[in-house]
Design an enzyme around this catalytic site. Structure first.
Site, short mmCIF file in Angstrom:
data_model
loop_
_atom_site.label_atom_id
_atom_site.label_comp_id
_atom_site.label_asym_id
_atom_site.label_seq_id
_atom_site.Cartn_x
_atom_site.Cartn_y
_atom_site.Cartn_z
N GLU C 278 11.04 -9.01 21.55
CA GLU C 278 9.99 -9.93 21.08
C GLU C 278 10.54 -11.34 20.89
O GLU C 278 9.86 -12.33 21.18
CB GLU C 278 9.37 -9.43 19.76
CG GLU C 278 8.26 -8.43 19.99
CD GLU C 278 7.18 -8.44 18.91
OE1 GLU C 278 6.83 -9.53 18.42
OE2 GLU C 278 6.69 -7.34 18.58
N GLU C 281 10.81 -12.91 24.22
CA GLU C 281 9.49 -13.33 24.70
C GLU C 281 9.06 -14.61 23.98
O GLU C 281 8.52 -15.54 24.59
CB GLU C 281 8.48 -12.21 24.45
CG GLU C 281 7.10 -12.51 25.04
CD GLU C 281 6.10 -11.39 24.80
OE1 GLU C 281 6.51 -10.29 24.37
OE2 GLU C 281 4.90 -11.64 25.04
N CYS C 298 3.48 -4.13 17.77
CA CYS C 298 4.10 -2.84 17.50
C CYS C 298 3.16 -1.89 16.76
O CYS C 298 3.47 -0.73 16.57
CB CYS C 298 5.38 -3.02 16.72
SG CYS C 298 5.14 -4.04 15.29
N SER C 318 2.05 -9.83 22.13
CA SER C 318 3.37 -9.63 22.73
C SER C 318 3.30 -8.45 23.68
O SER C 318 2.56 -7.50 23.45
CB SER C 318 4.39 -9.37 21.63
OG SER C 318 5.51 -8.70 22.18
N LYS C 357 -0.29 6.50 16.20
CA LYS C 357 0.72 6.75 17.23
C LYS C 357 0.35 7.96 18.09
O LYS C 357 0.81 8.11 19.20
CB LYS C 357 2.08 6.97 16.57
CG LYS C 357 2.54 5.79 15.72
CD LYS C 357 3.47 4.87 16.47
CE LYS C 357 3.53 3.46 15.91
NZ LYS C 357 4.30 3.30 14.72
N GLU C 360 -1.56 6.26 20.60
CA GLU C 360 -0.74 5.36 21.42
C GLU C 360 0.03 6.11 22.51
O GLU C 360 0.08 5.67 23.65
CB GLU C 360 0.25 4.61 20.53
CG GLU C 360 1.09 3.60 21.30
CD GLU C 360 2.19 2.98 20.46
OE1 GLU C 360 2.71 3.67 19.56
OE2 GLU C 360 2.52 1.81 20.70
N GLU C 365 -0.23 3.71 30.13
CA GLU C 365 0.95 2.90 30.51
C GLU C 365 2.22 3.38 29.81
O GLU C 365 3.29 2.85 30.03
CB GLU C 365 0.70 1.42 30.22
CG GLU C 365 0.58 1.03 28.76
CD GLU C 365 -0.86 1.08 28.25
OE1 GLU C 365 -1.66 1.87 28.80
OE2 GLU C 365 -1.17 0.36 27.29
N CYS C 501 3.43 -0.26 7.74
CA CYS C 501 3.51 1.18 8.05
C CYS C 501 3.79 2.04 6.82
O CYS C 501 3.38 3.19 6.77
CB CYS C 501 4.59 1.43 9.09
SG CYS C 501 4.17 0.70 10.67
S1 SF4 Z 1 1.10 3.12 10.18
FE1 SF4 Z 1 -0.60 1.69 10.24
S2 SF4 Z 1 0.40 -0.28 10.42
FE2 SF4 Z 1 1.89 1.23 11.02
S3 SF4 Z 1 1.69 1.41 13.20
FE3 SF4 Z 1 0.43 2.97 12.29
S4 SF4 Z 1 -1.58 2.04 12.19
FE4 SF4 Z 1 -0.13 0.39 12.47
#
Ligand code: SF4
Ligand SMILES: Cc1cc2nc3c(=O)[nH]c(=O)nc-3n(C[C@H](O)[C@H](O)[C@H](O)COP(=O)(O)O)c2cc1C
Ligand code: SF4
Ligand code: SF4
Ligand code: SF4
Ligand code: SF4
Ligand code: SF4
Ligand code: SF4
Ligand code: SF4
Ligand code: FES
Ligand code: FES
Ligand code: FES
Lengths: 618, 161, 593
Positions: C278, C281, C298, C318, C357, C360, C365, C501
């Site tokens: 990052e 970048e 992130c 980013s 996640k 994600e 990708e 997080c």
């Molecule tokens: S815990 Fe919350 S802030 Fe952290 S990556 Fe997951 S959604 Fe985003």
């Protein structure tokens, strides 16, 4: 003030109707009975005889005695022709208007004496009323010229030129006027609180939601005399310092919306709405908000949400709307009828108003009579008039030789009055003591053929459906209450169920978030109080005394009607019918519900088993 | 995404005329929905998404409002829509008989549409003509003092044989 | 101050204080279900009712402002009986499934049912029945367990600003859900899981991936690798009776080994890489002159928020992937090669305080290594459940070390988990690259009205305006300011969850308080001590971490170079807010993995 009024009158160029004119009722009940077609026919006839230029045909709002609709009044005599059809138009123009003859067969005859009643003043229905709020309804067309020629906007002119806002409020306080929307809160005190509240802007809302099924006076006022509502709102705005008003009308009333729109346009043109009203430095405008079918939106916090364009979910009070209402600003919410009372109070003084009615309930109240009553329609009487006077003396009593059983007041939030209450004065306190409320003034009359368990079930179904679902007690509680009532009506109830019903009712009343949930148990509690026997008959004897609840009805021969001809006995395939004394009787254990006897009996003496299911709404 | 948005735009030109005047104003969602319903007869998912995007209101909010008010419909009704008043006065005066008649004659219950799409049926909470109870609304026409016989005649008038 | 009497005791509180809070001051705990202080007070549940003298009916104490001279009774037999009745009504429309319910013993409704001694239901009747929405990769909704408290509505509206939930329908069947009470998949949900953490019951919960992980562990064909996010090492402590936030890194590693993972890695290393990429970048954007602000990328929920709600800013995101994905890509390439294992035979699990996640790792990708880089993610809650099932008690385990070669991270990687951490970690590097001076602790100025923080730092010739937004709600307001031309920034960190997080949607649910801020601070406290860990680190800047330097030297080449780009960068797209067609039941079943 005089100057102001003259200037104003010139601006609206009021034309007084000519001596000879016709007035047709264009209220919704009459519409539903075909007055539009009658109107077209009358216009055709006027054209035929080249009278259109000479004789005006005016259309007013509800005249009151809707059972006579469609109604045409011929002036200057004021002769009332009732129950007209398209065919009658020619007769009236030829016979009465041109020929000067009275058309007796189109006149109303008294239900009991059969005496002909030519004019409104001849009818007991009107004679015993005191029409204050309904002063213009059905008398003049709902237009500004007519309104002004009947002292319209004179109160506003008086207030703007002679009274300070504080004095207006004082006058209302002195009048003792209480809200007509159901709560009965003193209007003057509400205005005072809103005046004192702080906020960047203030609002006035006219509550025209009229969700109580069976009530229609607010609709009739909005349609028949919209300017009186506007004038009341402008006065409220002046008194509390508001610049904007909303009229919240339910979507089921499209005609009311149209009439109000027209009235607002007329008032704007006459400088009675908008910037710098009558050039007296006060500005106020009004916008219409149309609901979309939700009873709870009559509740003031829900109404505010709805005006703001979202769900009509109620919210806790405090804060009350007078301190935090629309868009978080102080807001006065008043019922249509309350506001229509304002102009005469300002014009004649609070003192004058306070002499009408009873000690704690001042003024008049409009009741909407419907159900099993001869003259359903709108009745306005001084507070404190008895139920008997209203039902029997004014409205002609119960039709078809049936017995009066109960009068339901206050709709889904109210309760029942019974024969024991016939001499009860109709005012806020007496009704509350009797376990009901005046509510908005809907008064549904019920006769012997009405089952009170069914009535409780009906209202519980209504409240269940109209609950917004926000709070637990009402969302689940109304459903559970309805389920218990269905059980009882279905003959599966127990006496413990009555205890459960009462304890649930108590919870809803005590712990719900808004007035809907808090008053939802009223129809149940009130029928339980006055008609417990009927509940017990359903539970212990598995019998519906009024013969309404489908699961508990049988084929029965009504003794009083049976002439003993024996035709039913002959046709019954199950051999269930046998002679008993002078008449015949059906053995319920043998009957197979084929209904052959019902069809066969020449005297309609067999009452069939009801197959009716629960009322599905959608 | 772009393409569907453009397609939507073309399709809802008429509606956009209405939405244009409400854009950026507070408290207009119910009005916009009512006008849209008037235009299309009912509020389809596509129309609601369009309104949500144009007025910048979450779709959840839009459907929350639509599902709250009983006059908003998310499904098309029959060509001829019948409303039976289920208010107290009409109930006491026998509106249930009318429902039964309709069930017998054209075989529908409130909330349903006949197989041929000719009639749709719903109930309504009091239309304010209680003194002429029971009251039925067919299309735009309000008819008071209706009994089963009259109702059957009316059905005939609107194309039922 | 206002004086009132509650249960015969005098209490003084500030004007406007709810009676419920006043009662708490004198040790009376009035039960609540819908109330969550500072977030939600719809007065809907009615379990907090009290009797006020002179009032005809009970009042909901959570919204009743204390008034001078008020006399309140919170525990008369009538009040207690009414509360009990309210609970009975709740239960009469609730499935009796506690034994098989995820929130068993951690459910607010269940707890109140116990507290009020509910033994049977005097009135029963029809119950609502709605289909379970198990379609989204992250969040499962079971409306039958919803008590209509609207907490999810409030958190998603006010904090996340995705406005997914509303009350649908009315009357008995009214229920809280996305549009049409349909699936979250048809809504613009960003899968942050904040709604789960405030839900008092199991109506909202995470997609449970533990079964898949156990399955993988049982498969002898697979080489199962796990990475743990920074906060896990302390947020699990209290579930084992240790003081909140006790760091148990070593024991956690031991537990994971005993669960059967073949390798246990620290995710913070990937965070270090993320920082370097990052920063690279950013330096490039400085050179090219934009586009600014550069938004961190992130947090997958934030990325999704931007793609759906602010597509005009997609180019500002980013391109660097999140540490989870960087790690996965690294394991299935670099590590696979070094260890000589076929990447297709490696099963990578991540343990995160996050439910987003889960979504994600499914993005198309995220296949830099040629196969899906991360195979499964388990949240803190799921991880603790696995430990319970396996009978692994953190207190009784020895401390063990993470596996190398992806060994120790720098302090920068560690603070990644905290709000502002990503920004600070990146700036530590940028600062030195641009100005060649070490950066001291970053001081932010609170922009309170906007709920985000901003700072100006001078790095060499540059005056850098940076900001941190807590919650996508705050990000929305920040972006609106930028769009309106009222604010300009160079670098903005956005994390969807409160406190970053550590306050993630996958953290253990804490129901001992009905105060939203307390709930959040509890969550973050669990994972606190990250800054302390940072201070204790030998290397506190990513670009100084010898592990990382070696990695770039040996395998990756230069930061931002072709290999790094292939593995660690991804593009972002603008997305449609709403599905035009709702999922059919058939499709739902297909989507469910
Ligand atoms: S815990 Fe919350 S802030 Fe952290 S990556 Fe997951 S959604 Fe985003
Ligand atoms: C469930 C419910 C429905 C109501 N419906 C109406 C209504 O239809 N019209 C009305 O004027 N008031 C209605 N009210 C009363 C209003 O909340 C409010 O008290 C009234 O409009 C105030 O005006 P008033 O003081 O002039 O009566 C309703 C109240 C409740 C609780
Ligand atoms: S009492 Fe009924 S209508 Fe009122 S808020 Fe509660 S659920 Fe809604
Ligand atoms: S309904 Fe049929 S079976 Fe019953 S008594 Fe009448 S004719 Fe006989
Ligand atoms: S047919 Fe009618 S009148 Fe004759 S016996 Fe039967 S019930 Fe009586
Ligand atoms: S949500 Fe709570 S009360 Fe409901 S089944 Fe689960 S544990 Fe039991
Ligand atoms: S709590 Fe009661 S019902 Fe549940 S497992 Fe234990 S004993 Fe059985
Ligand atoms: S996961 Fe996040 S975005 Fe999705 S509904 Fe829950 S709070 Fe809203
Ligand atoms: S889903 Fe959970 S948080 Fe949302 S309203 Fe229902 S019970 Fe409350
Ligand atoms: S509507 Fe015509 S008299 Fe009432
Ligand atoms: S009850 Fe049917 S019109 Fe009022
Ligand atoms: S009503 Fe007070 S906590 Fe729910």
């Amino acid at each position: 003030m005089i100057n102001l009024m003259t200037g104003l009158k010139e601006r609206v160029a009021g034309t007084k109707p000519r001596e000879r004119h016709l007035l047709l009722c264009g209220g919704v009940p009459c519409l539903s009975l075909g007055c539009r077609q009658v109107k077209e026919a009358v216009m055709r006839e006027l054209d035929n005889y080249k009278l259109s230029g000479e004789i005006e045909l005016l259309e007013a709002g509800c005249i009151g005695n809707c059972r006579l609709g469609p109604t045409l009044i011929v002036y200057p005599e004021g002769v009332v022709y009732r129950r007209l059809t398209v065919e009658n138009a020619k007769e009236i123009i030829e016979g009465h208007v041109l020929g000067g003859r009275l058309l007796e067969h189109l006149l109303h005859r008294d239900d009991l004496t059969n005496e002909i009643q030519r004019r409104r003043e001849d009818m007991p229905f009107y004679r015993k009323q005191q029409r204050l709020v309904l002063r213009n309804c059905g008398v003049i067309p709902p237009h500004i010229e007519s309104y002004m020629s009947n002292q319209g906007y004179a109160a506003l002119a008086k207030a703007l030129t002679e009274l300070s806002p504080g004095q207006v409020i004082e006058e209302i306080l002195r009048s003792g006027l209480r809200g007509r929307g159901g709560g009965g809160f003193p209007t003057g005190r509400k205005w005072q609180a809103a005046r004192e509240a702080e906020g960047p802007r203030k609002y006035v809302i006219c509550n025209g939601d009229e969700g109580d099924p069976g009530a229609f006076m607010d609709r009739s006022i909005m349609e028949g005399d919209p300017h009186s509502v506007l004038e009341g709102m402008i006065l409220a705005g002046y008194a509390v310092g508001a610049g904007q008003g909303y009229i919240y009308v339910r979507a089921e009333y499209p005609l009311a919306v149209r009439r109000l729109e027209d009235a607002i346009a007329e008032a704007r043109k006459a400088l009675l709405l908008g910037n710098n009203i009558l050039r007296q430095g006060f500005s106020f405008d009004v916008e219409i908000r149309v609901g979309a079918g939700a009873f709870v939106c009559g509740e003031e916090t829900a109404l505010i949400s709805s005006v703001e364009g979202t769900r009509g979910d109620p919210s806790p009070r405090p804060p009350f709307p007078v301190s935090k209402g629309v868009w978080g600003c102080p807001t006065v919410i008043n019922n249509v009828e309350t506001l229509a009372n304002i102009p005469p109070i300002i014009l004649n003084g609070g003192e004058w108003f306070s002499r009408i009615g009873t000690e704690s309930s001042k003024g008049t109240k409009v009741f909407a009579l419907a159900g099993k009553i001869r003259h359903s329609g709108l009745v306005e009487v001084p507070m404190g008039t008895t139920l008997r006077e209203v039902i029997f003396e004014i409205a002609g009593g119960i039709p078809d030789n049936k017995e009066f059983k109960a009068a339901q007041t206050g709709g889904p939030s109210g309760g029942c009055l019974t024969t024991g209450h016939l001499d009860l004065p109709l005012d806020y306190e007496s009704l509350r003591e009797a376990g009901s409320i005046i509510g908005s003034g809907g008064l549904i009359v019920m006769d012997e053929d009405t089952c009170m368990v069914d009535v409780a079930r009906y209202f519980s179904g209504f409240n269940r459906q109209e609950s917004c679902g926000k709070c637990t007690t009402c969302r689940i509680g109304t459903k559970r209450m309805l389920e218990i009532l269905e059980k009882i009506a279905g003959g599966r109830g127990t006496e413990e169920d009555l205890a459960r019903l009462e304890s649930l009712a108590e919870l809803l009343r005590n712990a719900s978030l808004c007035g809907l949930g808090r008053s939802a148990p009223n129809p149940v509690l009130s029928t339980l109080r006055h008609f417990r026997d009927e509940y017990l008959a359903h539970i212990r004897e598995k019998r519906c005394p009024a013969g309404v609840c489908p699961d508990l009805t049988r084929h029965v021969i009504r003794e009083e009607r049976c002439r003993g001809c024996g035709l039913c006995h002959n046709i019954c395939p199950a051999g269930a019918i046998s002679k008993e004394g002078r008449t015949f009787r059906i053995d319920p254990d043998k009957c197979v519900d084929c209904s052959a006897c019902v069809r066969e009996c020449p005297f309609e003496a067999v009452r069939g088993r009801k197959r009716r299911k629960e009322l599905t709404r959608a | 995404m772009k393409r569907t948005a453009i397609k939507r735009k073309e399709k809802y030109q008429e509606l956009d005329g209405v939405l244009e005047k409400y854009k950026g104003r507070k408290g207009v969602l119910i009005k916009a929905l009512s006008e849209a319903q008037e235009m299309y007869g009912f509020l389809s998912r596509e129309v609601l998404i369009h309104i949500a995007c144009e007025l910048d209101v979450p779709l959840s909010e839009v459907t929350s409002v639509v599902s709250f008010y009983s006059l908003f419909k998310t499904e098309p009704s029959g060509r001829c829509h019948i409303e039976i008043c289920s208010g107290t006065a009409c109930y006491v005066k026998g509106m249930q008989d009318l429902l039964e008649t309709l069930e017998e004659e054209i075989n529908i219950k409130p909330g349903e549409v006949t197989g041929d799409g000719r009639f749709g049926l719903s109930t309504v909470n009091c239309v304010g003509a209680c003194s002429a109870a029971p009251v039925v609304k067919i299309g735009d026409e309000l008819i008071g003092d209706v009994d089963s016989k009259r109702l059957k005649q009316l059905l005939g008038k609107y194309g039922h044989d | 101050m206002i004086n009132l009497t509650i249960d015969r005791q005098q209490v003084s509180v500030e004007k406007g204080t709810p009676v419920l809070e006043a009662a708490r001051k004198i040790g009376i705990d009035i039960p609540t279900l819908c109330y969550l202080k500072d977030l939600n007070a719809p007065a809907a549940c009615r379990v907090c009712i009290v009797q006020v003298e002179g009032r005809p009916a009970f009042e909901a104490s959570c919204v009743l402002p204390a008034e001078e001279g008020m006399v309140v009774h919170t525990n008369t037999p009538a009040v207690l009986a009414a509360r009990k009745q309210v609970l009975e009504l709740f239960l009469s429309d609730h499935p009796f499934e506690c034994l098989t319910c995820e929130r068993n013993l951690n459910c607010e409704l269940q707890r109140l049912a116990k507290r009020y001694g509910i033994r049977d239901l005097p009135v029963e009747g029809e119950r609502n029945h709605y289909p379970i929405d198990h379609v989204s990769p992250s969040v499962v909704r079971e409306p039958d367990k919803c008590i209509r408290c609207r907490r999810c509505v409030s958190v998603c509206e006010n904090y996340i600003s995705a406005n997914i939930y509303r009350m649908m329908d009315r009357s008995f069947q009214a229920v809280v859900g996305p549009a049409y009470n349909g699936s979250l998949m048809e809504s613009p949900c960003i899968y942050c899981g904040q709604c789960i953490t405030v839900c008092p019951t199991s109506a909202l919960r995470e997609q449970d991936s533990t079964a898949r992980v156990f399955e993988a562990l049982a498969n002898p064909e697979l080489h199962v690798v796990v990475q743990t996010a920074p906060s896990i090492r302390s947020s699990i402590a209290e579930e084992f009776g240790l003081p909140v936030g006790t760091p148990v890194e070593g024991q956690m590693v031991a537990a994971l080994r005993r669960l059967g993972f073949d390798r246990v890695f620290d995710d913070c290393v990937a965070a270090d890489i993320c920082v370097i990429e990052e920063a690279t970048e950013f330096m490039e954007r400085l050179k090219k002159g934009g586009p600014f602000p550069q938004f961190t990328s992130c947090c997958p929920s934030w990325v999704l928020f931007c793609e759906k709600f602010y597509p005009q800013f997609v180019a500002n995101l980013s391109e660097v992937k999140s540490p989870q994905q960087i790690f996965g890509a690294l394991v299935k390439t670099y590590y696979a090669k070094r260890a000589g294992i076929d990447p297709a035979k490696i099963f990578v699990v991540s343990v995160m305080p996050c439910v987003s996640k889960k979504y994600e790792l499914l993005r198309p990708e995220m296949k830099a290594s040629g196969c899906q880089d991360i195979d499964a993610e388990i949240s803190t809650r799921e991880f603790v459940r696995m430990l319970f099932q396996a009978g692994l008690d953190i207190r009784k385990l020895p401390r063990e070390e993470f596996d190398s070669p992806l060994g120790s991270a720098s302090g920068a990687g560690v603070i990644f988990g905290s709000t502002g951490g990503v920004l600070e970690a990146t700036l530590r590097t940028v600062y030195e690259w641009a100005g060649e001076k070490p950066l001291k602790r970053l001081e932010f100025e609170e922009v309170r009205s906007l709920e985000y923080k901003e700072a100006v730092i001078h790095a060499g010739p540059h005056e850098l305006r940076v900001a941190v937004a807590r919650g996508t709600g705050a990000a929305r307001r920040l972006m609106d300011q930028v769009l309106a031309g009222k604010k300009r920034y160079h670098f903005v960190e956005v994390m969807a969850c409160p406190g970053g997080c550590v306050g993630g949607g996958g953290q253990p649910i804490y129901i001992e308080t009905n105060d939203w801020n307390e709930q959040v601070s509890h969550r973050t406290r669990r994972a606190g001590g990250l800054y302390q860990l940072d201070r204790e680190r030998e290397y506190r800047k990513a670009h100084e971490n010898p592990v990382i330097l070696k990695l770039y030297e040996e395998y990756l080449g230069r930061p931002g170079g072709p290999r790094a780009h292939k593995l660690f960068h991804s593009g972002h797209v603008s997305r449609k807010l709403y599905a035009d067609e709702p999922l059919l039941k058939k499709e739902r079943d297909l989507v469910r993995r």
